[in-house]
Structures are given as structure tokens and as C-alpha cells.
Enzyme design. Structure first.
Site, PDB file in Angstrom:
ATOM      1  CB  THR A 149      -0.978   0.098   1.193  1.00 50.69           C
ATOM      2  OG1 THR A 149      -1.539   1.410   1.222  1.00 50.69           O
ATOM      3  CG2 THR A 149      -0.332  -0.145   2.542  1.00 50.69           C
ATOM      4  CB  ILE A 150       0.658   4.480  -1.862  1.00 54.50           C
ATOM      5  CG1 ILE A 150      -0.824   4.875  -1.736  1.00 54.50           C
ATOM      6  CG2 ILE A 150       0.936   3.860  -3.216  1.00 54.50           C
ATOM      7  CD1 ILE A 150      -1.196   6.087  -2.585  1.00 54.50           C
ATOM      8  CG  ASP A 151      -2.877   4.585   2.158  1.00 54.74           C
ATOM      9  OD1 ASP A 151      -2.610   5.574   1.454  1.00 54.74           O
ATOM     10  OD2 ASP A 151      -3.951   3.966   2.091  1.00 54.74           O
ATOM     11  CG  MET A 207      -4.247   9.327  -2.880  1.00 52.07           C
ATOM     12  SD  MET A 207      -4.160   7.793  -3.809  1.00 52.07           S
ATOM     13  CE  MET A 207      -5.578   7.994  -4.877  1.00 52.07           C
ATOM     14  N   GLY A 208      -4.478   9.458   1.307  1.00 48.42           N
ATOM     15  CA  GLY A 208      -4.456   8.975   2.694  1.00 48.42           C
ATOM     16  C   GLY A 208      -5.683   9.449   3.439  1.00 48.42           C
TER      17      GLY A 208
HETATM   18  O1  F6P Z   1      -5.222   2.672  -0.004  1.00 49.13           O
HETATM   19  C1  F6P Z   1      -4.606   3.272  -1.068  1.00 49.13           C
HETATM   20  C2  F6P Z   1      -5.384   4.467  -1.535  1.00 49.13           C
HETATM   21  O2  F6P Z   1      -4.735   5.015  -2.659  1.00 49.13           O
HETATM   22  C3  F6P Z   1      -5.635   5.557  -0.499  1.00 49.13           C
HETATM   23  O3  F6P Z   1      -4.536   6.370  -0.250  1.00 49.13           O
HETATM   24  C4  F6P Z   1      -6.790   6.286  -1.122  1.00 49.13           C
HETATM   25  O4  F6P Z   1      -7.485   7.030  -0.171  1.00 49.13           O
HETATM   26  C5  F6P Z   1      -7.590   5.156  -1.708  1.00 49.13           C
HETATM   27  O5  F6P Z   1      -6.687   4.098  -1.947  1.00 49.13           O
HETATM   28  C6  F6P Z   1      -8.314   5.478  -2.990  1.00 49.13           C
HETATM   29  O6  F6P Z   1      -9.055   4.371  -3.373  1.00 49.13           O
HETATM   30  P1  F6P Z   1      -9.692   4.148  -4.804  1.00 49.13           P
HETATM   31  O7  F6P Z   1      -8.585   3.859  -5.770  1.00 49.13           O
HETATM   32  O8  F6P Z   1     -10.596   2.981  -4.649  1.00 49.13           O
HETATM   33  O9  F6P Z   1     -10.384   5.433  -5.165  1.00 49.13           O
END
Ligand code: F6P
Length: 358
Positions: free
Chosen positions: A135-137, A179-180
Site C-alpha cells: 500500500t502507498i499508505d 492520498m491517505g
Molecule cells: O489505499 C490506497 C489508496 O490510494 C488511499 O490512499 C486512497 O485514499 C484510496 O486508496 C483510494 O481508493 P480508490 O482507488 O478505490 O479510489
């Protein structure tokens, strides 16, 4: 004959293919012709509905630098795993049946928080599972680092760097929304690396008056621009004090596309200074993994292969104190690794005069 299934689940990120490659190459190297690897298509969805293909060694060549996932992915919320679908399919029973049908010795699962919860569920249901932290988080409990994170830090930092030049040229306030939703690791790292003046993360609820004060003070000291790194999930002190249900309703009713636009509006109103928002969004998850992630993915993938060879199932590969280890899924599933209030990085940022809107 050893038979292994492999799937990627949840949001994609850099390093998925590099990790898949490392698992597969190590296993082919060890078992030679005595192994079959099945690629499960689109994450748990493929396991539920029986979509998979027998992979060839060639499928794993030339993918070290490729972004995304060669297996496809999908989001299958953990909370719905025990709920039968619209066609009355019992998802857990279906996943177990397909695992048995394929006569798998082990299922390799690459994913983030929700994915690890389902991996643990399958392990508790008796399947042999080895998982990897993606995960990038960087918010997975039990590992200091997830693959994808450093690549996303690189991208978010690059965005802040580019915005910096425009902010200084035009004398503007810029908000870069990183993101996060739940944790602020990415915003914190990119904010520090990009020299942000204000960093707002979900773990430290902010007071807009404090943010405005910082911008004004910078103007008064002769700095005609300000850079704010704001996490998607940044939250005001008032919202943070509300019960969860009420807070969710308040956020849903917000008259802005995201929190950054609200903050921008409030800064512009209070200071009269032109304030703009940049949202790099999914850009942060795309493209080639950075060299750090390529190495980490390779370390993680080879460790996963070792766990399979040694039949050490029910574990997630992890990085602890810069050593690749493994942690029991039951100990980490469902736990979020947030930025601690006493984090050394927060302290570092504060020493540098970066404010968190407290
Ligand atoms: O969990 C990784 C992530 O990129 C988060 O940082 C972000 O909030 C979320 O996924 C976005 O999800 P999606 O790609 O389903 O819009």
C-alpha cells in the site's frame, strides 16, 4: 508437484509486479519443473468466481519495472465477505471450494489492510496462506514499511517541488492534497521532503485559525507564498470531537469536492491571498516502482517463497528494523498503523518550523 495460487487485491500500487516476480522466480528456481503457479484474476473476486489461469515462467519476465498488476485487482470489502452476493453465492465457501478444486498448497496474497483481514479469515478457515504488505499508505500494522509507499512519496514530493516554483513566481498559497484517508504517513514524508510550510494529517486534527495564522506570519516575514501538504483525510478539531456517525454525515454534507478546497476558500477569505489546490490523486499510485521499492519487493517476494518452501503458513512478510521477517496474520489483521503523536518525524518537522494546524 507444488501448486501455488497468487492474487493481488485492493488498490493497485507500484511494486506489485516486482513482488509477484520475486515470489515466482524464487519458487521456479527452487522447485524447477515441479511447480505450477496459478494467477487468480482480479483479486478475491477471481477466487470467489473461479477465474484464474495457469502461469508460465515467461509471464513473470520483464515485469520488474511495470506499474499496476499483471493479475488485475478489485476491491472486495472485508465486511461483505460473510454476506452472500446477489446470486446467493457464499463467498467464503466459494473461495475455499476453488482453493480445493485447484489443489493448492498455498495461496499468496498481496494487499493492504482489508486484504490482510480476508487473508486472515481464509487462514482461520484452514487454507494455507502467505501474504505480503502492499500500500502507498504505509498503514499496515506489523511492518515498518510497505512496498509502494516510497514510490508514492517520490511522486507526491515531485508534485510539491513543481508547485513550489509556481507558488513562488505568483506569490500564491498552494495546497497539495496527498492520498491517505485514514493515515498521514505519505503526506508527512512528502511534506517534509518537499519543504511544506504546513502539514495536515488525519492523526492531528487542525484548527483553521492556526493555519491562517501561519500563512499570515509568512506574509508578514516577507515570504509571499505558502505550501500546504494536506492529507485527503485531514480533519478539523470540531469534526474530530463529534461521534463517528455525526462526523461522517457532516463530511458528506461538505459543499466542496474535498477538504483542501474548503481550506483554500477559508485561507483566501481570511488573507485575501490567491489560494489554489492541486490534487495528484491516483497519479501517486501509478507508474514504475522506485529503486527502493524494487529492492524491497524483491526482498519481500523471496521471503514469501521461503515461507512456502518451509510451510510457514498463516504469516505476512514484514520489514522490522530493516530486517525482512514474518508476522502472524492473526496478530496484525485489522490493526491500523497510524502516525503516533510522539513520532520522531513529527518532532523533526516541528523543529523545522513546520506547523500542523494545532
Ligand atoms: O489505499 C490506497 C489508496 O490510494 C488511499 O490512499 C486512497 O485514499 C484510496 O486508496 C483510494 O481508493 P480508490 O482507488 O478505490 O479510489
Amino acid at each position: 508437484m507444488k501448486r501455488i495460487g497468487i492474487l493481488t487485491s485492493g488498490g493497485d500500487c507500484q511494486g506489485l509486479n516486482a513482488t509477484i516476480r520475486a515470489v515466482a522466480k524464487s519458487l521456479y528456481h527452487y522447485y524447477e519443473n515441479d511447480i505450477e503457479i496459478y494467477g487468480i484474476i482480479d483479486g478475491y473476486r477471481g477466487l470467489i468466481y473461479g477465474e484464474y489461469r495457469l502461469m508460465k515462467p515467461d509471464d513473470f519476465s520483464g515485469i520488474l519495472t511495470r506499474g499496476g498488476t499483471i493479475l488485475g485487482t478489485s476491491r472486495q470489502p472485508f465486511k461483505l465477505m460473510r454476506v452472500v452476493d446477489e446470486n446467493s453465492v457464499d463467498k467464503v465457501a466459494a473461495m475455499k471450494a476453488n482453493y480445493r478444486k485447484l489443489k493448492l498448497d498455498c495461496l499468496v496474497i498481496l494487499g493492504g489492510n482489508g486484504t490482510q483481514k480476508t487473508a486472515n479469515l481464509l487462514s482461520e478457515e484452514g487454507l494455507n496462506v502467505v501474504s505480503l504488505p502492499k500500500t502507498i499508505d504505509n498503514d499496515l500494522w506489523g511492518t515498518d514499511m510497505t512496498f509502494g509507499f516510497q514510490s508514492a512519496v517520490d511522486i507526491a514530493t515531485n508534485v510539491i517541488d513543481c508547485i513550489h516554483t509556481t507558488a513562488t513566481s505568483h506569490g500564491r498559497v498552494f495546497i497539495i492534497e496527498v492520498m491517505g484517508h485514514k493515515v498521514g504517513w505519505l503526506t508527512l514524508y512528502a511534506g517534509i521532503a518537499g519543504g511544506a510550510d504546513v502539514i495536515l494529517i488525519p492523526e492531528i486534527p487542525y484548527d483553521i485559525k492556526s493555519v491562517i495564522k501561519t500563512v499570515k506570519q509568512r506574509n508578514e516575514s516577507g515570504k509571499n507564498f505558502s505550501i500546504l501538504a494536506v492529507a485527503e483525510g485531514a480533519i478539523t478539531k470540531e469534526l474530530a470531537a463529534m461521534p463517528k456517525k455525526q462526523r461522517k454525515a457532516a463530511v458528506a454534507e461538505m459543499a466542496y469536492p474535498s477538504i483542501s478546497y474548503k481550506i483554500a476558500h477559508e485561507i483566501e477569505q481570511a488573507t485575501g491571498q490567491e489560494t489554489r489546490v492541486t490534487v495528484p490523486g491516483h497519479f501517486q499510485r501509478g507508474g514504475s516502482p522506485c529503486p527502493y521499492d524494487r529492492v524491497l519487493s524483491t526482498r519481500f517476494g523471496t521471503k514469501a517463497a521461503e515461507l512456502i518452501i518451509n510451510k510457514q503458513y498463516g504469516n505476512m512478510v514484514a520489514l522490522v528494523n530493516n530486517k525482512v521477517v514474518f508476522v502472524p496474520l492473526k496478530d496484525i489483521a485489522g490493526k491500523l498503523k497510524s502516525v503516533p503523536a510522539d513520532s520522531e518525524l513529527i518532532h523533526t518537522a516541528k523543529m523545522m518550523g513546520i506547523t500542523f494546524g494545532e
